[in-house]
Design an enzyme around this catalytic site. Structure first.
Site, PDB file in Angstrom:
ATOM      1  N   SER A 210     -66.464   1.582 -10.008  1.00 47.89           N
ATOM      2  CA  SER A 210     -66.822   2.391 -12.093  1.00 47.89           C
ATOM      3  C   SER A 210     -68.038   1.708 -12.315  1.00 47.89           C
ATOM      4  O   SER A 210     -68.519   1.116 -11.601  1.00 47.89           O
ATOM      5  CB  SER A 210     -65.668   1.866 -11.937  1.00 47.89           C
ATOM      6  OG  SER A 210     -65.531   1.811 -13.702  1.00 47.89           O
TER       7      SER A 210
ATOM      8  N   HIS B 250     -60.719  -1.406 -11.736  1.00 50.95           N
ATOM      9  CA  HIS B 250     -61.299  -0.157 -10.258  1.00 50.95           C
ATOM     10  C   HIS B 250     -61.061   1.557 -11.610  1.00 50.95           C
ATOM     11  O   HIS B 250     -60.046   2.063 -12.589  1.00 50.95           O
ATOM     12  CB  HIS B 250     -59.981   0.252  -9.855  1.00 50.95           C
ATOM     13  CG  HIS B 250     -59.971   1.417  -8.509  1.00 50.95           C
ATOM     14  ND1 HIS B 250     -58.785   2.473  -8.800  1.00 50.95           N
ATOM     15  CD2 HIS B 250     -61.062   1.612  -8.419  1.00 50.95           C
ATOM     16  CE1 HIS B 250     -59.011   3.879  -7.363  1.00 50.95           C
ATOM     17  NE2 HIS B 250     -60.794   3.066  -7.398  1.00 50.95           N
ATOM     18  N   SER B 251     -61.943   2.028 -11.444  1.00 52.12           N
ATOM     19  CA  SER B 251     -62.622   3.628 -11.425  1.00 52.12           C
ATOM     20  C   SER B 251     -62.575   3.898 -13.539  1.00 52.12           C
ATOM     21  O   SER B 251     -63.400   3.093 -13.748  1.00 52.12           O
ATOM     22  CB  SER B 251     -61.907   4.114 -11.274  1.00 52.12           C
ATOM     23  OG  SER B 251     -61.731   5.331 -11.532  1.00 52.12           O
ATOM     24  N   PHE B 252     -61.043   4.475 -13.933  1.00 49.57           N
ATOM     25  CA  PHE B 252     -60.604   4.691 -14.763  1.00 49.57           C
ATOM     26  C   PHE B 252     -61.083   3.141 -16.106  1.00 49.57           C
ATOM     27  O   PHE B 252     -61.428   3.127 -16.908  1.00 49.57           O
ATOM     28  CB  PHE B 252     -60.200   5.815 -15.472  1.00 49.57           C
ATOM     29  CG  PHE B 252     -59.506   5.415 -16.941  1.00 49.57           C
ATOM     30  CD1 PHE B 252     -60.384   6.450 -17.594  1.00 49.57           C
ATOM     31  CD2 PHE B 252     -58.691   5.041 -17.767  1.00 49.57           C
ATOM     32  CE1 PHE B 252     -59.855   7.298 -19.064  1.00 49.57           C
ATOM     33  CE2 PHE B 252     -58.390   5.220 -18.847  1.00 49.57           C
ATOM     34  CZ  PHE B 252     -59.162   6.301 -19.564  1.00 49.57           C
TER      35      PHE B 252
END
Length: 310
Positions: free
Chosen positions: A127, A101-103
């Protein structure tokens, strides 16, 4: 699917904390959380996914219940990629799948390019697999200088970690994460804070501050070159009300995300799927049922079109 165990994997600076769902005899999926989040990010999603797999959610260094890096050593993007390699080595995995998720997606994406033979499937939740230039090149030196100065300031500070009430911590978290619901914020704090006599203290390392200080922005040319090394099947899920850029000031600019999607579609062809879902940046926590079907189909190799919208 119930939580099987909590483990601490030894590393030279301490340990990496992980949560395990399912039997370790099953094919593994390593789950990577977003910046300043922790392994509890996946508590609501994993029970909805295929139960014939083993899911391991790790806390990145300085996050959750994992050890902080030793004094004097900053947190760089490649350090987190290295942590993924260490976890894979500890479990003796190869190949395995990544869900980020994301980063965490950018860390997983870079790992999948560095160690392409080790990654079977790559799932990106709101992401991209990397941080493309995004008009940031002129700021790179500023970010690096600020990161060094910030580490020195933290080291020079003799203040002990401040204690807060549960409500103070929760309100601070929600104020900084407008996409996070109250109950999901409470879930993250269960792992992100520790009770002391005076109240609660945050577990995360104070050297972790701005994500762009630990992001490896890359040129479009390097992005394309790196993407060509991918051997994994890739599923990119974009939340329609999610983020488009690591820096919120640039979030209105969707060009970097569109460039990533077009590049991956061109290079990976049938090995790439792009799906848009209703929801915000924390849709995997707020409304995991929206994601469960498409992720389950991808993990179980059920046929889907290469681009769709739910």
């Amino acid at each position: 699917m119930g939580l099987l165990s909590e483990l601490k994997l030894a590393v030279p600076w301490g340990h990496i904390a992980v949560k395990v769902w399912g039997s370790q005899k099953n094919p593994p999926v390593l789950c990577l959380h977003g910046w300043l989040d922790n392994a509890n990010s996946f508590d609501r999603l994993i029970p909805l996914l295929p139960q014939d797999l083993c899911y391991v959610a790790m806390d990145f260094g300085g996050h959750g219940l994992s050890s902080h890096y030793n004094p004097g050593f900053p947190y760089y993007h490649q350090n987190f990629v290295s942590e993924v390699r260490r976890v894979a080595a500890a479990f003796k995995w190869t190949p395995f799948s990544l869900l980020g998720h994301s980063f965490g997606g950018s860390v997983g994406g870079l790992f999948a390019c560095m160690f392409p033979e080790m990654v079977h499937k790559l799932i990106l939740l709101d992401s991209g697999p990397f941080f493309p230039d995004s008009k940031e090149m002129e700021n790179i030196m500023t970010y690096r200088r600020r990161s060094i100065d910030h580490v020195l300031q933290v080291e020079a500070s003799q203040k002990s970690r401040r204690a807060f009430s549960q409500e103070e911590l929760l309100q601070g978290l929600l104020n900084n994460n407008s996409h996070l619901s109250r109950d999901c914020g409470e879930l993250l704090l269960q792992r992100g804070a520790t009770k002391v006599a005076e109240g609660l203290v945050l577990n995360r390392d104070r050297r972790l501050s701005w994500p762009e200080n630990s992001c490896d922005f890359m040129s479009k040319e390097l992005f394309v070159h790196s993407a060509r090394s991918l051997q994994a099947n890739v599923l990119m899920i974009k939340a329609l009300q999610g983020y488009y850029d690591v820096r919120r000031v640039n979030d209105a600019d969707k060009e970097p995300m569109l460039f990533m999607v077009d590049t991956l579609k061109s290079i990976l062809k049938e090995r790439f799927q792009f799906v848009e879902v209703p929801g915000n940046h924390y849709v995997h926590m707020n409304k995991p049922q929206i994601l469960a079907g498409v992720i389950s189909s991808f993990l179980q190799d059920l046929p889907r079109t290469t681009s769709s919208r739910l």
